[in-house]
Write an enzyme that holds these catalytic residues in place. Structure first.
Site, PDB file in Angstrom:
ATOM      1  N   PRO A  19       0.829  -1.213   0.000  1.00  0.00           N
ATOM      2  CA  PRO A  19       0.000   0.000   0.000  1.00  0.00           C
ATOM      3  C   PRO A  19       0.861   1.261   0.000  1.00  0.00           C
ATOM      4  CG  PRO A  19      -0.616  -1.476   1.800  1.00  0.00           C
ATOM      5  CD  PRO A  19       0.648  -2.006   1.205  1.00  0.00           C
ATOM      6  N   LYS A  20       0.313   2.324  -0.538  1.00  0.00           N
ATOM      7  CA  LYS A  20       0.917   3.651  -0.388  1.00  0.00           C
ATOM      8  C   LYS A  20       0.265   4.263   0.847  1.00  0.00           C
ATOM      9  CE  LYS A  20       1.814   8.109  -2.511  1.00  0.00           C
ATOM     10  NZ  LYS A  20       1.905   8.704  -1.210  1.00  0.00           N
ATOM     11  N   TRP A  21       1.083   4.596   1.839  1.00  0.00           N
ATOM     12  CA  TRP A  21       0.548   4.985   3.144  1.00  0.00           C
ATOM     13  C   TRP A  21       0.244   6.472   3.285  1.00  0.00           C
ATOM     14  CZ3 TRP A  21      -1.481   1.388   5.877  1.00  0.00           C
ATOM     15  CH2 TRP A  21      -1.038   0.081   5.703  1.00  0.00           C
TER      16      TRP A  21
END
Length: 150
Positions: A19-21
């Site tokens: 995921p891109k946080w």
């Protein structure tokens, strides 16, 4: 590594997806009782995230370099605004913000441990080492998490 936009999602066994946080990128260096948190631009972060520095200090492992993302969950969602509020000149204000909304350190890479660098290891191998590190260290860690990957 940093994310970059592409027209299509790459495919193949050599790819790892995470995921891109949408937080602050953070390297954590620990050498026994010395903890240093650093932004991707080399700026010190421990002053703004004393809660994270404390949690990193509580990990059983005594020497390591971790790469991850600082995020602040608020009411079930991650708040970039709360992250930006932490960049305040008054230490008392930072402490108050940390108490109200503790940050979480989400890890996606193990760069070194016990004096051994893993930088030349492929990401697949570093991920295996990170998962082993997490299994040995995260049980006692508050707000330190392993980023999911597929």
């Amino acid at each position: 590594m940093e994310t970059r936009s592409v027209d299509e999602i790459p495919t193949g066994d050599e790819w790892q997806y995470e995921p891109k946080w949408d937080g602050f990128r953070c390297l954590a260096f620990r050498d026994r009782d010395k903890i240093f948190l650093q932004s991707k631009n080399g700026q010190p972060l421990a002053r703004y995230f004393p809660d994270v520095a404390d949690n990193v200090a509580k990990l059983p492992q005594q020497q390591f370099v971790l790469d991850g993302e600082l995020v602040i969950p608020v009411r079930g969602a991650l708040s970039f605004d709360e992250l930006q509020l932490r960049l305040h000149p008054a230490a008392s204000r930072v402490q108050k913000l940390a108490a109200a909304h503790p940050a979480t350190y989400i890890l996606f890479d193990l760069l070194a441990e016990n004096g051994k660098s893993y930088l030349k290891q492929p990401l697949r191998e570093r991920r295996r080492l990170l998962e082993k590190f997490a299994g040995s260290n995260f049980r006692s860690a508050k707000n330190v998490r392993l980023s999911p990957a597929t």
